[in-house]
Design a protein around this motif. Structure first.
Motif, PDB file in Angstrom:
ATOM      1  N   ASP A 190       0.840  -1.200   0.000  1.00 26.87           N
ATOM      2  CA  ASP A 190       0.000   0.000   0.000  1.00 26.87           C
ATOM      3  C   ASP A 190       0.877   1.252   0.000  1.00 26.87           C
TER       4      ASP A 190
ATOM      5  N   ASP B 152       0.205   6.861   3.729  1.00 24.80           N
ATOM      6  CA  ASP B 152       0.180   5.625   4.528  1.00 24.80           C
ATOM      7  C   ASP B 152       1.072   5.726   5.775  1.00 24.80           C
TER       8      ASP B 152
ATOM      9  N   THR C  38      -4.639   3.099   1.796  1.00 20.23           N
ATOM     10  CA  THR C  38      -4.426   4.474   1.326  1.00 20.23           C
ATOM     11  C   THR C  38      -4.676   4.527  -0.184  1.00 20.23           C
TER      12      THR C  38
ATOM     13  N   HIS D 213      -4.945   6.065   6.183  1.00 22.98           N
ATOM     14  CA  HIS D 213      -6.175   5.370   6.606  1.00 22.98           C
ATOM     15  C   HIS D 213      -6.030   4.702   7.969  1.00 22.98           C
ATOM     16  N   HIS D 214      -4.953   4.995   8.703  1.00 21.60           N
ATOM     17  CA  HIS D 214      -4.793   4.382  10.026  1.00 21.60           C
ATOM     18  C   HIS D 214      -5.624   5.119  11.078  1.00 21.60           C
TER      19      HIS D 214
ATOM     20  N   ASP E  15      -2.973  -4.747   1.517  1.00 18.15           N
ATOM     21  CA  ASP E  15      -3.482  -4.360   2.840  1.00 18.15           C
ATOM     22  C   ASP E  15      -4.680  -5.218   3.272  1.00 18.15           C
TER      23      ASP E  15
HETATM   24 MN    MN Z   1      -2.092   0.991   4.353  1.00 21.57          MN
END
Ligand code: MN
Ligand code: AMP
Ligand code: MN
Length: 318
Positions: free
Chosen positions: A21, A76, A121, A101-102, A151
């Motif tokens: 990713d 990311d 991401t 996206h965490h 991912d």
């Molecule tokens: Mn990721």
């Protein structure tokens, strides 16, 4: 998007020990910005892992930015340190767009676009293409599909939903090959790394639903396996039915220990990773600690045991 429109020389940075990713979302955005006439530098502290070197543009990824730039975009990266040495002190004065996206993202950017509902991401970059009207070419689609596939481990993680599958369909429709991306980035792996797994698997430890093992420098040296993180082992172990949580300790040079964690749905390892200075997703998280293997192991396992116990009892952590 004004920041991007105004910028001429954009530096894209993705995280240390890059995964599919990290590389895929950076390449996808890199191609999109180049098509808009921007000068783009794509950088990552660590070299592109060999499994991703077939991706179009991967040969352009550098380990540090030499030229001038007027905008930084991190991809990311859940916190500032994940950008590693690529992020130099002189970039502090530049605008920084943080795309990630965490759920544990620390919002370290000037602009922060964080979407934990995205499985990758790369999925965010695909929606960005629509917002800014960028064409998603076959090359871009291949890079972004690699991010989605890696991912989600081939769309098998518990966060996969209709939006993620719809994104994948769209990428396949414009020419990305799902079988090729899957074979190259998920299924194929060097013999030496499977032999390394074999050693780690022959020394599994299991207690109260927590399964752990370690990959030491001497194991790596014996089998001549590079240091780059291998999340495949943690993923594989997470399929063991008896395990609620998996922890894999990876010893690196200079007393650095990478810790990869996995949890079954219903348990959350992101919060314990965050409390140890790392981050991630509820079902897959990690941290990097300094110290010798046995003391890091003791500390991390202690925290994980406590966190799991509290979660099982339905208590929130203080
Ligand atoms: Mn990721
Ligand atoms: P891995 O076990 O390396 O596949 O990582 C699983 C998840 O944890 C990924 O989403 C990573 O981004 C995150 N992660 C792993 N190591 C770290 C770290 N040192 N700091 C922050 N997040 C991490
Ligand atoms: Mn990543």
């Amino acid at each position: 998007m004004n920041l991007v429109d105004q910028a001429r020389q954009v530096l894209l940075i993705t995280h240390v020990s890059p995964d599919g990713d990290a590389i895929g979302s950076m390449l996808g955005l890199g191609w999109m910005l180049r098509a808009r006439g921007k000068s783009v530098t794509m950088a990552c502290e660590d070299r592109v892992p060999s499994v991703y070197r077939w991706l179009p543009g991967s040969e352009d990824i550098v380990q540090r930015c030499a030229g001038p730039c007027d905008l930084v975009v991190s991809l990311d990266c859940s916190d500032r340190r994940r950008m590693g040495t690529v992020f130099q002190p002189e970039f502090e004065s530049l605008p920084l767009i943080n795309i990630d996206h965490h759920v544990t993202n620390t919002e370290f950017g000037t602009v922060n676009w964080i979407d934990p509902s995205s499985v990758a991401t790369a999925q965010m970059i695909l929606s960005l293409a629509d917002v800014i009207g960028s064409e998603v070419t076959e090359d871009i689609a291949t890079c972004l599909l690699t991010g989605l596939v890696t991912d989600t481990r081939g769309f098998r993680t518990s966060n996969v939903d209709a939006v993620a599958l719809g994104a994948a369909l769209r990428l396949v429709e414009v020419g990305a090959s799902f079988p090729e991306v899957t074979r190259r980035s998920l299924e194929q792996r060097p013999l030496a790394s499977v032999l390394l797994w074999g050693q780690a698997i022959s020394d599994l430890h299991f207690e109260e639903g927590i399964l752990w093992t370690e990959v030491t420098q001497s194991m790596r040296n014996r089998l001549s396996v590079a240091e780059n993180g291998d999340s495949g082992l943690a993923n594989f172990l997470s399929g063991i039915r008896e395990a609620d949580v998996v922890v894999v300790f990876g010893e690196r040079k200079g007393g650095v220990i990478d810790v990869g964690m996995r949890a079954i749905p219903g348990l959350d390892v992101a919060r314990v990773a965050l409390s140890l200075g790392g981050g991630g997703h509820p079902q897959a998280a990690g941290c990097t600690l300094q110290g010798d293997l046995s003391s890091v192991r003791r500390e991390v396992l202690g925290e994980v045991q406590q966190s799991v116990k509290m979660q099982r009892e339905g208590r929130t952590e203080e």
